[in-house]
Scaffold this motif. Structure first.
Motif, PDB file in Angstrom:
ATOM      1  N   ALA A 656     -24.868  18.439 -10.905  1.00  0.00           N
ATOM      2  CA  ALA A 656     -25.432  17.178 -10.432  1.00  0.00           C
ATOM      3  C   ALA A 656     -26.949  17.247 -10.402  1.00  0.00           C
ATOM      4  CB  ALA A 656     -24.897  16.866  -9.033  1.00  0.00           C
ATOM      5  N   SER A 657     -27.550  16.077 -10.385  1.00  0.00           N
ATOM      6  CA  SER A 657     -28.973  15.973 -10.063  1.00  0.00           C
ATOM      7  C   SER A 657     -29.101  15.844  -8.547  1.00  0.00           C
ATOM      8  CB  SER A 657     -29.588  14.749 -10.734  1.00  0.00           C
ATOM      9  OG  SER A 657     -29.520  14.857 -12.143  1.00  0.00           O
ATOM     10  N   TYR A 727     -30.281  17.030 -13.777  1.00  0.00           N
ATOM     11  CA  TYR A 727     -29.222  17.738 -14.513  1.00  0.00           C
ATOM     12  C   TYR A 727     -29.000  17.084 -15.866  1.00  0.00           C
ATOM     13  CZ  TYR A 727     -24.584  19.870 -15.281  1.00  0.00           C
ATOM     14  OH  TYR A 727     -23.523  20.568 -15.789  1.00  0.00           O
ATOM     15  N   ASP A 728     -28.781  17.911 -16.898  1.00  0.00           N
ATOM     16  CA  ASP A 728     -28.666  17.397 -18.260  1.00  0.00           C
ATOM     17  C   ASP A 728     -27.240  17.086 -18.700  1.00  0.00           C
ATOM     18  OD1 ASP A 728     -31.411  17.611 -18.586  1.00  0.00           O
ATOM     19  OD2 ASP A 728     -31.288  19.649 -19.400  1.00  0.00           O
ATOM     20  N   LEU A 743     -19.902  20.963 -17.318  1.00  0.00           N
ATOM     21  CA  LEU A 743     -20.274  21.950 -16.307  1.00  0.00           C
ATOM     22  C   LEU A 743     -21.214  23.017 -16.872  1.00  0.00           C
ATOM     23  CD1 LEU A 743     -16.781  22.490 -14.632  1.00  0.00           C
ATOM     24  CD2 LEU A 743     -18.471  20.710 -14.190  1.00  0.00           C
ATOM     25  N   GLY A 744     -22.075  23.544 -16.020  1.00  0.00           N
ATOM     26  CA  GLY A 744     -22.941  24.665 -16.384  1.00  0.00           C
ATOM     27  C   GLY A 744     -24.090  24.316 -17.306  1.00  0.00           C
ATOM     28  N   ARG A 745     -24.423  23.038 -17.429  1.00  0.00           N
ATOM     29  CA  ARG A 745     -25.479  22.626 -18.350  1.00  0.00           C
ATOM     30  C   ARG A 745     -26.872  22.899 -17.775  1.00  0.00           C
ATOM     31  NH1 ARG A 745     -22.625  22.217 -22.840  1.00  0.00           N
ATOM     32  NH2 ARG A 745     -24.308  20.987 -23.758  1.00  0.00           N
ATOM     33  N   SER A 746     -27.861  22.634 -18.569  1.00  0.00           N
ATOM     34  CA  SER A 746     -29.249  22.879 -18.172  1.00  0.00           C
ATOM     35  C   SER A 746     -29.763  21.767 -17.271  1.00  0.00           C
ATOM     36  CB  SER A 746     -30.126  22.977 -19.421  1.00  0.00           C
ATOM     37  OG  SER A 746     -30.069  21.757 -20.150  1.00  0.00           O
ATOM     38  N   PRO A 812     -23.558  12.614 -12.154  1.00  0.00           N
ATOM     39  CA  PRO A 812     -23.517  11.873 -13.416  1.00  0.00           C
ATOM     40  C   PRO A 812     -22.298  10.954 -13.508  1.00  0.00           C
ATOM     41  CG  PRO A 812     -23.925  14.203 -13.788  1.00  0.00           C
ATOM     42  CD  PRO A 812     -23.541  14.061 -12.354  1.00  0.00           C
ATOM     43  N   LYS A 813     -22.487   9.849 -14.205  1.00  0.00           N
ATOM     44  CA  LYS A 813     -21.398   8.908 -14.455  1.00  0.00           C
ATOM     45  C   LYS A 813     -21.267   8.700 -15.964  1.00  0.00           C
ATOM     46  CE  LYS A 813     -22.053   6.451 -10.080  1.00  0.00           C
ATOM     47  NZ  LYS A 813     -23.039   7.402  -9.574  1.00  0.00           N
ATOM     48  N   LEU A 814     -20.043   8.497 -16.396  1.00  0.00           N
ATOM     49  CA  LEU A 814     -19.789   8.324 -17.829  1.00  0.00           C
ATOM     50  C   LEU A 814     -20.123   6.910 -18.276  1.00  0.00           C
ATOM     51  CD1 LEU A 814     -16.334  10.131 -18.252  1.00  0.00           C
ATOM     52  CD2 LEU A 814     -18.623  11.073 -18.577  1.00  0.00           C
ATOM     53  N   THR A 815     -20.763   6.804 -19.440  1.00  0.00           N
ATOM     54  CA  THR A 815     -20.965   5.504 -20.085  1.00  0.00           C
ATOM     55  C   THR A 815     -19.727   5.191 -20.916  1.00  0.00           C
ATOM     56  OG1 THR A 815     -21.934   6.457 -22.081  1.00  0.00           O
ATOM     57  CG2 THR A 815     -23.433   6.006 -20.238  1.00  0.00           C
ATOM     58  N   PRO A 816     -19.545   3.940 -21.325  1.00  0.00           N
ATOM     59  CA  PRO A 816     -18.424   3.628 -22.219  1.00  0.00           C
ATOM     60  C   PRO A 816     -18.417   4.492 -23.480  1.00  0.00           C
ATOM     61  CG  PRO A 816     -19.348   1.610 -21.329  1.00  0.00           C
ATOM     62  CD  PRO A 816     -20.256   2.724 -20.884  1.00  0.00           C
TER      63      PRO A 816
END
Length: 833
Positions: A656-657, A727-728, A743-746, A812-816
């Protein structure tokens, strides 16, 4: 006859006439006197008070006092010492053929009985829930560990009030009840100081608790509680170790009970952390095992197998299951460096097991020293599941790294951790080759409920007053749910029909007390049917037959995403255990109809005991939202000092950010100390002042530390410090598509002082799943271990004032477009499978 005495006799007669399993209600001593005691029928708990039997006039001189009789157990009820160790395979202790000496377990076996077909559930929390309730693990909400609970009745990690524990039953029948060591049956989202405490040991019927709540903890700096209060006895005492301290506390507690009320029966549940990772043993114990495992794991298996036949704990015609060459290397193919590292790992493990057993022996000896050994039922279960494979084929200096799918190379382990293996500088776990060997003669390991390597435990029971077949062996099939009915039967106490007005679920286990009599040594098992299921691996036992699935992913691949088609993706096997003790010869092809019958029986049991829906995910369950105090919140506000908030009730910064803002007042002469921290030496983050300079540190599973630091010390007065992280990745949202890529991203972190950027850098990777679970979220001071030993040592309390600290999380939330892409990838994966 006095009318009250007549009432008591009538009460006793009524109970006898009802034909109850337990002893009738009786009164001993003079009714109404301070010394009178009462044995209850136990159907309703707590028991209702008896009618007042004295006389009340207008003044005390013409009246007659009367006291409620104290509730005591039936006359012949024994004391009970229930011991269960952790993560120990059938072939590890000397009592069942292992090469690691376990004289305390030997003592119980030699003065009582060895059980060779006793079973766990294959996992910690589930076994322990079944052990204390006498009901199947899914039936009491523990289809998995509490940290991975989900919103289904069989998986929510909630022991409901309709399933009273053995502690509650015995307590209300007059026993002194206590629990030492590992809990792991309190929901992870109810483990904070805000409660509720109804599912802590003291809320489950245990009057005294000294131990840790989660699945494991450091033995050097544990997350330790007395009752519900955290304690820190290790501070300033570097040689302190929980394994010894716990035995000391149990001995002192039993001594107190014996001296305050020698007639009081006790029930002690003794559950040390050994031998769950981290494997922590004092140096003098480690030294005892130097060079003892140089033969390697293949020859170790052969040695254990021969010992087991010699002891008679497996039949002469039992077969040693094959070594899994497709999964694990033969010892002779390893490099010298690998052999050097792996032998060190197992020497420490062996030391930990021997050390744990030694301290258990002190507790047993204390019972003898009190003169109560003769009439104490001691049940010693070696392991709550098979040996653990959660260390991967190379082992790990940090189990937290393994749970985040980070493997530490052999050369790095040798360079940085070899000399401190087993100390507080490691959260260590041995290589899987040793794990497999300690489950000899069976296949597979902990987590694998389909095979006996995961479920078959050595158990010994002694009760000198009753069990006369000293050193006898019992081969009847039994399960951990059979312990509660055994204790109730020998105590003469029936399972209650209602507790606190709530109708109770039936006890599902079968008492094994019939095996105590030598005349019944070869009697067929009375436990006829038993299902098994953990993380999608499943099995079903029925009167000598056993059907089970074949694991599709090894348990050390904790980040794997197995085929979610749990019903159809698994191959099934079939075994005739009357001819095949070790589950070695699959006869499914020759008996298709029998296999179908067994599969149908499994589904019948699954529906009966809340096993559905089947779920083979692991990492996804670890991060699933739960009804904690943080659920649905993205803004958290604190002030001053607050420590000890466990992971399940703390804000999570994973995937998360987030923005952490601290409004502080720095004293004259400069400030120093913790503003906020979560986790510790083996994974976590810290926000603090070092020599007046603001610092934010991410500890990436003790392998890398990413650090932001301002170059100038803060001046005295008020300041606002901010750490902002962008968070990326897509975070937990991708898990809905059985995709771990979120998960585990930069991400990029920026440190500000009074709105001015003082440090900024990109962190190329983040922790994907979990921080160090036996540490907490602390504000203003650090408990446990530091996130960076080079910067500070605990408690490192902040010398200024924290006016306000806020944690704001943006998940983060998913876009379409994201959803479309993930759905397409999911379809492609299913097609390829």
């Amino acid at each position: 006859m006095h009318r009250f005495a007549a009432f008591v006799l009538a009460l006793a007669f009524t109970a006898l006439a009802a034909g109850g399993a337990a002893q009738a209600q009786t009164i001993t001593g003079t009714p109404g006197s301070p010394a009178a005691t009462r044995t209850i029928d136990g159907k309703t708990l707590p028991p209702a008070p008896l009618p007042f039997g004295g006389v009340i006039k207008d003044n005390a001189y013409q009246s007659k006092p009367w006291w409620q009789p104290r509730v005591v157990p039936p006359k012949d009820a024994p004391n009970v010492l229930l011991i269960i160790t952790d993560d120990c395979g059938f072939g590890a202790p000397s009592t069942f053929g292992g090469v690691i000496p376990t004289p305390a377990l030997d003592r119980i076996a030699n003065s009582g009985l060895r059980y060779t077909q006793f079973h766990s559930t294959a996992l910690c929390s589930p076994t322990r829930a079944a052990l204390i309730t006498g009901r199947n693990h899914h039936a009491v909400g523990f289809g998995q560990v509490s940290e991975a609970s989900t919103g289904y009745p069989g998986y929510d990690s909630v022991i409901e009030p309709d399933s009273a524990t053995i502690g509650r039953i015995l307590r209300d029948n007059g026993y002194a009840t206590s629990w030492f060591g590992k809990d792991h049956n309190t929901p992870a989202y109810e483990a904070s100081q805000a409660g509720p405490f109804t599912r802590w040991p003291i809320g489950l019927g245990f009057e005294y608790f000294y131990g840790f709540v989660g699945g494991d903890t450091s033995q050097w700096q544990p997350n330790l509680f007395r009752q519900t209060t955290p304690i820190y006895p290790y501070v300033g005492n570097p040689k302190w170790n929980l394994t010894t301290a716990m035995a000391d506390d149990a001995i002192e507690h039993m001594k107190m009970l014996n001296e305050v009320d020698p007639s009081k029966r006790f029930f002690v549940k003794y559950a040390p952390g050994g031998t769950h990772a981290p494997h922590h043993a004092p140096p003098e114990w480690i030294e005892k095992f130097k060079g003892k495992f140089d033969m390697g794991w293949n020859k170790l298996r052969e040695q254990i197998f021969a010992n087991q036949k010699k002891l008679g704990v497996i039949p002469k015609d039992a077969e040693l299951t094959p070594w899994p060459k497709d999964l694990l290397a033969d010892w002779d193919t390893l490099t010298p460096d690998e052999k050097k590292l792996f032998t060190r790992q197992v020497e420490v493990y062996a030391a930990y097991l021997a050390y744990t057993d030694h301290e258990i022996g002190r507790v047993i000896q204390a019972v003898q020293d009190m003169g109560k050994l003769e009439d104490t039922l001691i049940i010693y279960i070696s392991g709550d599941n098979g040996s653990s494979a959660e260390g991967n084929p190379n082992g790990t200096p940090n189990e937290v790294a393994q749970f985040n799918s980070v493997e530490v190379p052999v050369e790095a382990q040798l360079k940085y951790f070899y000399d401190v293996w087993g100390s507080d500088k490691t959260y260590n776990h041995m290589a899987v080759g040793w794990t497999w060997a300690f489950d000899t003669p069976y296949k597979w390991t902990k987590q694998v409920a389909s095979h006996f390597g995961g479920t078959r435990q050595g158990m010994a029971i002694s009760w000198p007053k009753v069990i006369k077949d000293k050193g006898g062996i019992r081969n009847q099939f039994h399960h951990v749910i059979d312990i509660v009915p055994t204790i109730l039967e020998v105590a003469g106490i029936q399972a209650p029909e209602t507790v606190d007005g709530i109708k109770q679920k039936p006890i599902e286990g079968v008492s094994l007390a019939y095996t105590f009599d030598k005349a019944n040594a070869k009697e067929p098992s009375r436990h006829k049917t038993q299902y098994f299921e953990i993380f999608g691996n499943r099995g079903i036992y029925n009167d000598g037959w056993y059907a089970n699935t074949t694991p599709i992913s090894p348990p050390w691949k904790l980040g794997a995403t197995p085929n979610p088609d749990v019903e159809h993706a698994y191959k099934w096997e079939l075994y005739d255990l009357t001819k095949d003790w070790t589950q070695n010869r699959d006869v499914a092809a020759a008996n298709p109809e029998k296999l179908k019958q067994m599969q149908a029986l499994f589904m019948d049991e699954a529906k009966k005991y809340q096993v559905l829906p089947l779920d083979n995910s692991l990492a996804a369950r670890m991060v699933t939202p739960r009804p904690s105090v943080t659920a649905g919140r993205n803004l958290f506000t604190y002030s001053g000092t607050l420590t000890g908030i466990p992971m399940g009730d703390a804000p999570s910064l994973i995937a998360a950010s987030y923005t952490i803002t601290a409004e502080v007042e720095v004293p004259q002469g400069g400030g120093e100390g913790i503003l906020a921290t979560q986790g510790g030496r083996f994974a976590g983050w810290g926000f603090y002042l070092m020599q007046g300079k603001p610092v934010f540190t991410w500890n990436l599973v003790d392998l890398e530390r990413v650090r932001w630091e301002g170059k100038d010390a803060l001046t005295p007065g008020k300041h606002t410090l901010t750490f902002d992280f962008k968070y990326d990745g897509l975070g937990f949202a991708t898990l809905a598509f059985n995709d771990m890529s979120g998960l585990g991203r930069s991400g990029t972190g920026t440190l500000k002082v009074d709105g001015k950027v003082v440090a900024s850098q990109k962190m190329e990777r983040t922790i994907p799943v979990i921080l160090q679970w036996d540490e907490t979220f602390d504000i203003g001071s650090d408990t446990g271990t530091p996130v960076d030993d080079k910067d500070y040592q605990v408690p490192f309390a902040f010398t200024g004032k924290i006016k306000k600290l806020t944690v704001k999380i943006d998940r983060p939330k998913l876009t379409p477009a994201d959803e479309k892409r993930l759905m397409e990838a999911q379809r492609n994966n299913k097609t390829s499978e």
